[in-house]
Scaffold this motif. Structure first.
Motif, PDB file in Angstrom:
ATOM      1  N   GLN A 145       0.850  -1.199   0.000  1.00 36.80           N
ATOM      2  CA  GLN A 145       0.000   0.000   0.000  1.00 36.80           C
ATOM      3  C   GLN A 145       0.881   1.243   0.000  1.00 36.80           C
ATOM      4  OE1 GLN A 145      -0.434  -2.898   1.586  1.00 36.80           O
ATOM      5  NE2 GLN A 145      -2.041  -2.681   3.128  1.00 36.80           N
ATOM      6  N   CYS A 146       1.941   1.175   0.804  1.00 31.38           N
ATOM      7  CA  CYS A 146       2.825   2.330   0.959  1.00 31.38           C
ATOM      8  C   CYS A 146       3.556   2.609  -0.361  1.00 31.38           C
ATOM      9  CB  CYS A 146       3.752   2.018   2.136  1.00 31.38           C
ATOM     10  SG  CYS A 146       5.410   2.593   2.035  1.00 31.38           S
ATOM     11  N   LEU A 147       4.000   1.551  -1.047  1.00 29.24           N
ATOM     12  CA  LEU A 147       4.653   1.731  -2.345  1.00 29.24           C
ATOM     13  C   LEU A 147       3.646   2.205  -3.387  1.00 29.24           C
ATOM     14  CD1 LEU A 147       6.987  -1.390  -2.355  1.00 29.24           C
ATOM     15  CD2 LEU A 147       7.709   1.007  -2.347  1.00 29.24           C
ATOM     16  N   LYS A 182       1.220   8.996  -6.101  1.00 29.91           N
ATOM     17  CA  LYS A 182       1.315  10.422  -5.801  1.00 29.91           C
ATOM     18  C   LYS A 182       2.612  11.071  -6.274  1.00 29.91           C
ATOM     19  CE  LYS A 182      -1.915  10.617  -1.997  1.00 29.91           C
ATOM     20  NZ  LYS A 182      -1.983   9.893  -0.728  1.00 29.91           N
ATOM     21  N   GLN A 183       3.753  10.404  -6.038  1.00 30.72           N
ATOM     22  CA  GLN A 183       5.032  11.071  -6.329  1.00 30.72           C
ATOM     23  C   GLN A 183       5.670  10.685  -7.657  1.00 30.72           C
ATOM     24  OE1 GLN A 183       5.286  10.222  -2.605  1.00 30.72           O
ATOM     25  NE2 GLN A 183       5.727  12.254  -1.783  1.00 30.72           N
ATOM     26  N   LEU A 184       5.478   9.425  -8.048  1.00 33.58           N
ATOM     27  CA  LEU A 184       6.198   8.959  -9.241  1.00 33.58           C
ATOM     28  C   LEU A 184       5.873   9.745 -10.518  1.00 33.58           C
ATOM     29  CD1 LEU A 184       8.305   6.706  -9.983  1.00 33.58           C
ATOM     30  CD2 LEU A 184       6.364   5.454 -10.934  1.00 33.58           C
ATOM     31  N   PRO A 185       4.589  10.098 -10.771  1.00 33.41           N
ATOM     32  CA  PRO A 185       4.302  10.785 -12.041  1.00 33.41           C
ATOM     33  C   PRO A 185       5.191  12.006 -12.285  1.00 33.41           C
ATOM     34  CG  PRO A 185       2.268  10.072 -11.033  1.00 33.41           C
ATOM     35  CD  PRO A 185       3.355   9.799 -10.026  1.00 33.41           C
ATOM     36  N   MET A 214       2.442  -1.416 -11.513  1.00 34.05           N
ATOM     37  CA  MET A 214       1.949  -0.094 -11.094  1.00 34.05           C
ATOM     38  C   MET A 214       2.799   1.003 -11.737  1.00 34.05           C
ATOM     39  SD  MET A 214       1.549  -0.402  -6.965  1.00 34.05           S
ATOM     40  CE  MET A 214       1.008  -1.929  -6.203  1.00 34.05           C
ATOM     41  N   ILE A 215       4.121   0.795 -11.721  1.00 32.86           N
ATOM     42  CA  ILE A 215       5.037   1.780 -12.301  1.00 32.86           C
ATOM     43  C   ILE A 215       4.777   1.909 -13.801  1.00 32.86           C
ATOM     44  CG2 ILE A 215       7.471   2.190 -12.908  1.00 32.86           C
ATOM     45  CD1 ILE A 215       8.215   0.989 -10.152  1.00 32.86           C
ATOM     46  N   LEU A 216       4.626   0.765 -14.476  1.00 32.12           N
ATOM     47  CA  LEU A 216       4.429   0.778 -15.924  1.00 32.12           C
ATOM     48  C   LEU A 216       3.155   1.518 -16.313  1.00 32.12           C
ATOM     49  CD1 LEU A 216       5.650  -2.835 -16.709  1.00 32.12           C
ATOM     50  CD2 LEU A 216       6.722  -0.711 -17.498  1.00 32.12           C
ATOM     51  N   SER A 217       2.115   1.385 -15.483  1.00 31.23           N
ATOM     52  CA  SER A 217       0.872   2.074 -15.845  1.00 31.23           C
ATOM     53  C   SER A 217       1.057   3.590 -15.760  1.00 31.23           C
ATOM     54  CB  SER A 217      -0.294   1.596 -14.975  1.00 31.23           C
ATOM     55  OG  SER A 217      -0.210   2.179 -13.704  1.00 31.23           O
ATOM     56  N   LYS A 218       1.903   4.051 -14.834  1.00 33.07           N
ATOM     57  CA  LYS A 218       2.179   5.492 -14.739  1.00 33.07           C
ATOM     58  C   LYS A 218       3.017   5.966 -15.927  1.00 33.07           C
ATOM     59  CE  LYS A 218      -0.038   6.221 -11.085  1.00 33.07           C
ATOM     60  NZ  LYS A 218      -1.437   6.320 -11.502  1.00 33.07           N
ATOM     61  N   VAL A 219       3.997   5.165 -16.330  1.00 33.34           N
ATOM     62  CA  VAL A 219       4.828   5.553 -17.471  1.00 33.34           C
ATOM     63  C   VAL A 219       3.949   5.605 -18.725  1.00 33.34           C
ATOM     64  CG1 VAL A 219       6.797   4.932 -18.929  1.00 33.34           C
ATOM     65  CG2 VAL A 219       6.921   4.557 -16.449  1.00 33.34           C
ATOM     66  N   ARG A 220       3.054   4.630 -18.849  1.00 38.29           N
ATOM     67  CA  ARG A 220       2.213   4.596 -20.036  1.00 38.29           C
ATOM     68  C   ARG A 220       1.221   5.758 -20.069  1.00 38.29           C
ATOM     69  NH1 ARG A 220      -0.935  -0.459 -21.271  1.00 38.29           N
ATOM     70  NH2 ARG A 220      -2.305   0.702 -19.882  1.00 38.29           N
ATOM     71  N   ALA A 221       0.718   6.119 -18.879  1.00 43.10           N
ATOM     72  CA  ALA A 221      -0.209   7.261 -18.811  1.00 43.10           C
ATOM     73  C   ALA A 221       0.500   8.542 -19.243  1.00 43.10           C
ATOM     74  CB  ALA A 221      -0.744   7.399 -17.388  1.00 43.10           C
ATOM     75  N   LEU A 260       8.566   7.103   3.400  1.00 42.41           N
ATOM     76  CA  LEU A 260       7.275   6.460   3.185  1.00 42.41           C
ATOM     77  C   LEU A 260       6.879   5.674   4.438  1.00 42.41           C
ATOM     78  CD1 LEU A 260       8.155   4.877  -0.303  1.00 42.41           C
ATOM     79  CD2 LEU A 260       7.520   7.245   0.176  1.00 42.41           C
ATOM     80  N   PRO A 261       5.882   6.179   5.188  1.00 41.66           N
ATOM     81  CA  PRO A 261       5.503   5.492   6.434  1.00 41.66           C
ATOM     82  C   PRO A 261       4.840   4.143   6.166  1.00 41.66           C
ATOM     83  CG  PRO A 261       4.162   7.481   6.095  1.00 41.66           C
ATOM     84  CD  PRO A 261       5.118   7.406   4.953  1.00 41.66           C
ATOM     85  N   SER A 262       5.256   3.128   6.916  1.00 37.92           N
ATOM     86  CA  SER A 262       4.708   1.780   6.742  1.00 37.92           C
ATOM     87  C   SER A 262       4.872   1.013   8.053  1.00 37.92           C
ATOM     88  CB  SER A 262       5.475   1.067   5.612  1.00 37.92           C
ATOM     89  OG  SER A 262       5.112  -0.298   5.530  1.00 37.92           O
ATOM     90  N   HIS A 263       4.016   0.025   8.287  1.00 33.08           N
ATOM     91  CA  HIS A 263       4.201  -0.824   9.477  1.00 33.08           C
ATOM     92  C   HIS A 263       3.850  -2.272   9.144  1.00 33.08           C
ATOM     93  CE1 HIS A 263      -0.115   0.341   9.848  1.00 33.08           C
ATOM     94  NE2 HIS A 263      -0.224  -0.961  10.069  1.00 33.08           N
ATOM     95  N   MET A 264       4.207  -3.148  10.056  1.00 30.24           N
ATOM     96  CA  MET A 264       3.935  -4.574   9.884  1.00 30.24           C
ATOM     97  C   MET A 264       3.396  -5.106  11.207  1.00 30.24           C
ATOM     98  SD  MET A 264       6.748  -7.627   9.252  1.00 30.24           S
ATOM     99  CE  MET A 264       8.064  -6.492   9.340  1.00 30.24           C
TER     100      MET A 264
END
Length: 292
Positions: free
Chosen positions: A30-32, A38-41, A69-76, A220-224
């Protein structure tokens, strides 16, 4: 004789099992996903300018969840471009899952996938043998730098494969995560092979600074949820302990004193927070985006 501790990485299928429990109990993906949404685009907004083909190298692409997920942003961002996505991944089970995922995903028409069952080091050797000077528009290493022998050399090598407007994205656990506390304190007593090193973004920052590379860092905040680690006889708990310590069958093979110390420290505020009867381990990540 006392059982000996061995590295979790030495047992591929146990590693994959414990990794899956980690994904199930943590907010890792979720965190990735949030970072990618939000940030990658912005970060990839100029990697493909003026290009009909965008070359992406995924190092340690795993089962492909984050890659897609990354590829869909690059393609967009570059709807007209062909994307050539090459994946370096040493674990055959993970490649198999990745291929299955791609087969089940629609609208990947203009993306070409190539998988190489090899490590980053083996990729580098192969390129040297082939005398290849192939450059990339985007290279990412997500949660994989722990498994290379020489981090500075690996970062230097892939950094010089970047095109002029490319980016190198590295994601690893944060210097202010529970991992930093656990590893700095117990690393020397755990069965680290050369296959695994306990580095966090704090170590990477120092490497980049001394190499004079330009980068941006995102926390990037995350927990387990590691509550099951404290439940007698819980299989998930045992697999999570393996994952936390990078040790195969940790609860069966660790010296009792070491096990007791680690179990106590896992509950402490340096590693975890207790909330609503749950023990939540600090799994914060850092995303580091390096300029060419």
């Amino acid at each position: 004789a006392a059982p000996t501790m061995r590295s979790l990485i030495s047992d591929h299928s146990r590693y994959v099992k414990s990794f899956r429990v980690f994904l199930k109990t943590s907010t890792e993906h979720q965190c990735l996903r949030e970072f990618v949404e939000k940030q990658l685009p912005d970060l990839i907004s100029s990697i493909g300018n003026g290009k009909s083909t965008i070359n992406i190298l995924s190092i340690g692409g795993g089962a492909g969840e984050i890659d897609l997920m990354i590829l869909s942003k690059v393609r967009a961002r570059y709807p007209g471009a062909t994307i050539n996505n090459e994946v370096i991944e040493p674990n055959a089970e993970q490649i198999f899952s990745y291929k299955e995922r791609v087969a089940k995903t629609s609208n990947l028409e203009n993306i070409k996938f190539t998988w190489h069952k090899e490590t980053a080091r083996e990729y580098e050797s192969r390129m040297n043998v082939e005398k290849s000077s192939k450059k990339w528009d985007f290279i990412h290493m997500i949660q994989m730098l722990y498994y290379v022998k020489d981090i500075p050399a690996t970062v230097r090598y892939f950094h010089q494969l970047l095109e002029k407007q490319a980016k190198l994205l590295i994601v690893m656990v944060s210097g202010n995560s529970g991992w930093e506390t656990l590893w700095k304190k117990y690393g020397p007593q755990l069965p680290l092979t050369e296959l695994c090193c306990h580095s966090t973004s704090a170590d990477l920052k120092a490497i980049l600074d001394s190499a004079g590379l330009k980068y941006q860092l995102y926390e990037l905040p995350s927990h387990m949820d590691i509550t099951s680690c404290f439940t007698e006889g819980s299989m998930d708990g045992e697999l999570l302990l393996d994952f936390l310590t990078e040790t195969c069958e940790f609860s069966k093979t660790a010296p009792p004193k070491l096990k007791q110390q680690i179990m106590e420290d896992l509950r402490k505020p340096e590693c975890s927070q207790e909330r609503d009867g749950k023990v939540l381990f600090n799994n914060n990540l850092s995303a580091i985006v390096i300029e060419p």
